[in-house]
Design a protein around this motif. Structure first.
Motif, PDB file in Angstrom:
ATOM      1  N   ALA A  21      -8.690   9.863  30.035  1.00 10.33           N
ATOM      2  CA  ALA A  21      -7.996   9.840  28.741  1.00 10.33           C
ATOM      3  C   ALA A  21      -7.727   8.398  28.309  1.00 10.33           C
ATOM      4  O   ALA A  21      -7.945   8.030  27.146  1.00 10.33           O
ATOM      5  N   GLN A  22      -7.264   7.576  29.236  1.00  9.15           N
ATOM      6  CA  GLN A  22      -6.956   6.190  28.905  1.00  9.15           C
ATOM      7  C   GLN A  22      -8.238   5.421  28.578  1.00  9.15           C
ATOM      8  O   GLN A  22      -8.276   4.595  27.664  1.00  9.15           O
ATOM      9  N   TYR A  23      -9.293   5.703  29.332  1.00  7.66           N
ATOM     10  CA  TYR A  23     -10.594   5.068  29.114  1.00  7.66           C
ATOM     11  C   TYR A  23     -11.086   5.361  27.690  1.00  7.66           C
ATOM     12  O   TYR A  23     -11.473   4.459  26.955  1.00  7.66           O
ATOM     13  N   GLN A  24     -11.044   6.632  27.300  1.00  8.77           N
ATOM     14  CA  GLN A  24     -11.511   7.020  25.970  1.00  8.77           C
ATOM     15  C   GLN A  24     -10.632   6.408  24.876  1.00  8.77           C
ATOM     16  O   GLN A  24     -11.121   6.010  23.822  1.00  8.77           O
ATOM     17  N   ARG A  25      -9.332   6.316  25.184  1.00  7.73           N
ATOM     18  CA  ARG A  25      -8.399   5.757  24.206  1.00  7.73           C
ATOM     19  C   ARG A  25      -8.751   4.290  23.928  1.00  7.73           C
ATOM     20  O   ARG A  25      -8.789   3.851  22.784  1.00  7.73           O
ATOM     21  N   VAL A  26      -9.026   3.542  25.003  1.00  8.29           N
ATOM     22  CA  VAL A  26      -9.328   2.112  24.845  1.00  8.29           C
ATOM     23  C   VAL A  26     -10.686   1.943  24.159  1.00  8.29           C
ATOM     24  O   VAL A  26     -10.834   1.115  23.243  1.00  8.29           O
ATOM     25  N   ARG A  68     -12.870   1.261  16.703  1.00  6.69           N
ATOM     26  CA  ARG A  68     -12.156   1.098  15.429  1.00  6.69           C
ATOM     27  C   ARG A  68     -12.016  -0.377  15.054  1.00  6.69           C
ATOM     28  O   ARG A  68     -12.072  -0.735  13.889  1.00  6.69           O
ATOM     29  N   GLY A  69     -11.875  -1.233  16.079  1.00  5.37           N
ATOM     30  CA  GLY A  69     -11.808  -2.675  15.830  1.00  5.37           C
ATOM     31  C   GLY A  69     -13.105  -3.172  15.204  1.00  5.37           C
ATOM     32  O   GLY A  69     -13.092  -3.945  14.232  1.00  5.37           O
ATOM     33  N   LEU A  70     -14.233  -2.705  15.727  1.00  4.59           N
ATOM     34  CA  LEU A  70     -15.536  -3.114  15.177  1.00  4.59           C
ATOM     35  C   LEU A  70     -15.673  -2.618  13.738  1.00  4.59           C
ATOM     36  O   LEU A  70     -16.115  -3.358  12.852  1.00  4.59           O
ATOM     37  N   SER A  71     -15.241  -1.373  13.514  1.00  5.85           N
ATOM     38  CA  SER A  71     -15.334  -0.815  12.150  1.00  5.85           C
ATOM     39  C   SER A  71     -14.446  -1.593  11.183  1.00  5.85           C
ATOM     40  O   SER A  71     -14.747  -1.691   9.992  1.00  5.85           O
ATOM     41  N   ALA A  72     -13.327  -2.124  11.709  1.00  8.30           N
ATOM     42  CA  ALA A  72     -12.401  -2.864  10.837  1.00  8.30           C
ATOM     43  C   ALA A  72     -12.908  -4.281  10.552  1.00  8.30           C
ATOM     44  O   ALA A  72     -12.280  -5.024   9.802  1.00  8.30           O
ATOM     45  N   GLY A  73     -14.018  -4.683  11.198  1.00  2.00           N
ATOM     46  CA  GLY A  73     -14.607  -5.988  10.906  1.00  2.00           C
ATOM     47  C   GLY A  73     -14.308  -7.068  11.927  1.00  2.00           C
ATOM     48  O   GLY A  73     -14.670  -8.232  11.719  1.00  2.00           O
TER      49      GLY A  73
END
Ligand code: NAD
Length: 482
Positions: free
Chosen positions: A333-338, A344-349
């Motif tokens: 769960a933690q692995y998938q969360r990170v 999402r960071g990559l998508s945010a630019g």
């Protein structure tokens, strides 16, 4: 390490037993099942609180010297079991052996420190309180606040427990401890050590289980005088809400989004080492992770070049590997969360400088490369939220005031680090940062003598030091007409 197929997950009134909830305990480095812990539910909580309430009648009347002697026995038991406890930490949590050693040594130091504070209590009890009147005298008593519920997370299993348990016992409280369902094995072994320490039955009780089955009823139980919780903000709020119904005290140690500031005159190699330690120790699963690095404009290019080189060289490996520098994340769960945060960071630019993936030589286990982002938008989740994984975001700043503003721009306020060779600037910046702990040119060293906790939404109260003991005490003044 090998384990029995099942383990009893309840230690109540000096007796081990199996509860009705089956908790699967995984080795995060291999994804293999280690064992199943038979944990409890609200019925077990009820029994544990009843045992603790009964034991409180006599334990609360013991002298500080008596309690201190038992705390020293626990410290010695942990010292004797050091190697075994280190292996349990690495097997159940995924942390390297050298990190597990730091944890176990911290536990020993914490029990010894609170043994000393307990021994010092007797001389201070009933001390005179000067009054502006000869007609009255007053004495001050510090008394235990009752039966306490301790709820802890998985990232530093035994350490977060010791920081609560040692001062609670020193104060004269009786305890019901709920470890994380993800990492119960170190606490089960600690309970076995405590069972041999001479502590009367019922003073310390352990109920393994999930948050809903055990944590929630513990937080709601009207016989509990105080809940001391370490974990996420979302759960901390729920604990506080439940505790509010019976107006019980709460201490909360919650999340963080902390910064490491590299000022213009910093030693760059030191800055890179401290940045890696602050972000990648415990695979970044630290409330105190300095997951934001703020570097002076003129140093940025060279800092990033050295950081990139160092981060890529970090040896990610099995926690028992002799050369390991970073171990596994704690579970799927933690692995998938990170990984989700990275996506999402990559998508945010944001720009990925290095990492972001599973190391090629580790096909199994929850291993992740040390990951560094630059150009992270200030409004992105990557910059604003606690990631709780080995992910570092770097931004540059022009002025000292700008760096302080960026560091303080978060609802959290747990820790901060400053790297500079200018002593006056170091103090000026440390004083301006909204954080409960600031390290200057130092790794994240922690001493039981220094308080732990933060500003804003990171904490309510402080652990460690005399403040950690005071958190489990009531103050009583007795005023007499003379
Ligand atoms: P978590 O909040 O999910 O769980 C913490 C504990 O609370 C566990 O024992 C869990 O079973 C229990 N719990 C879950 N739901 C509950 C409920 N409804 N009522 C009562 N108890 C409940 O946190 P986690 O994932 O185990 O740990 C990671 C978090 O802990 C991070 O946010 C991290 O910042 C924080 N943390 C803070 C500190 C600190 O000193 N400030 C130290 C370590 C970890």
């Amino acid at each position: 390490m090998s384990f029995p197929t099942t383990l009893d997950g309840l230690y109540i009134n000096g007796q081990w037993s199996a509860g009705r909830e089956h908790l699967r305990v995984i080795n995060p480095s291999t994804e293999a099942l280690l064992t199943t812990v038979n944990g409890g539910d609200e019925h077990a909580v009820d029994q544990a609180v009843a045992a603790a309430s009964e034991a409180f009648k006599s334990w609360s009347l013991t002298s500080g010297a008596e309690r201190g002697a038992i705390l020293r026995n626990i410290a010695n038991g942990v010292r004797n079991g050091r190697e075994h406890l280190m292996k349990l930490q690495s097997s159940n949590n995924g942390k390297p052996q050298f990190e597990a050693a730091i944890d176990v040594d911290d536990v020993i130091a914490t029990f010894e420190y609170y043994a000393e504070l307990a021994e010092g209590l007797d001389a201070k009890q009933d001390s005179n309180v000067p009054l502006p009147s000869d007609d009255f005298s007053a004495r001050l008593r510090r008394e235990p606040c009752g039966v306490v519920g301790l709820i802890v997370p998985w990232n530093f299993p035994m350490v977060t427990t010791a920081w609560k348990l040692a001062p609670a016992l020193a104060a004269g409280c009786c305890v019901v401890l709920k470890p994380s369902e993800v990492t119960p094995l170190p606490e089960l072994e600690l309970a076995a050590i405590i069972a041999e320490s001479g502590l009367p039955n019922g003073v310390f009780n352990l109920v393994c289980g999930t948050g809903l089955a055990v944590g929630a009823p513990l937080a709601a139980d009207p016989r509990i005088g105080k809940i001391s919780f370490t974990g996420s903000n979302a759960v901390g709020v729920q604990v506080m809400q439940r505790a509010a119904e019976t107006v019980k005290g709460v201490s909360l140690e919650l999340g963080g989004k902390s910064s490491l500031l590299v000022l213009a005159d910093a030693d760059l190699d030191l800055a890179v080492e401290l940045a890696c330690g602050g972000a990648f120790f415990n695979a970044g699963q630290m409330c105190s992770a300095t997951s934001r690095v703020l570097v002076a404009d003129e140093l940025e290019e060279e800092f990033l070049r050295r950081l990139h080189k160092r981060a890529q060289a970090i040896r990610v490996a099995d926690p028992f590997d002799a050369e390991v520098e970073m171990g596994a994340l704690v579970n799927q769960a933690q692995y998938q969360r990170v990984l989700g945060h990275i996506d999402r960071g990559l998508s945010a630019g944001a720009r990925l400088l290095c990492g972001g993936n599973r190391p090629a030589d580790l096909p199994r286990g929850y291993f992740l490369q040390p990951t560094v982002f630059t150009d992270v938008p200030l409004d992105s989740a990557l910059w604003c939220e606690e990631i709780f994984g080995p992910v570092l975001c770097v931004r540059s700043f022009t002025t000292e005031a700008q760096a302080i503003a960026l560091a303080n721009d978060t609802p959290f306020g747990l820790v901060a680090s400053v790297v500079t060779s200018d002593a006056a600037a170091a103090d000026r910046v440390a004083n301006a940062l909204q954080a409960g702990m600031v390290w200057i040119n130092a790794p994240q060293v922690i001493f039981p003598q220094a308080a732990w906790g933060g500003y804003k939404q990171s904490s309510i109260g402080r652990e460690l030091g005399p403040w950690g003991l005071a958190a489990f005490q009531e103050i009583k003044h007795v005023i007499r007409a003379v």
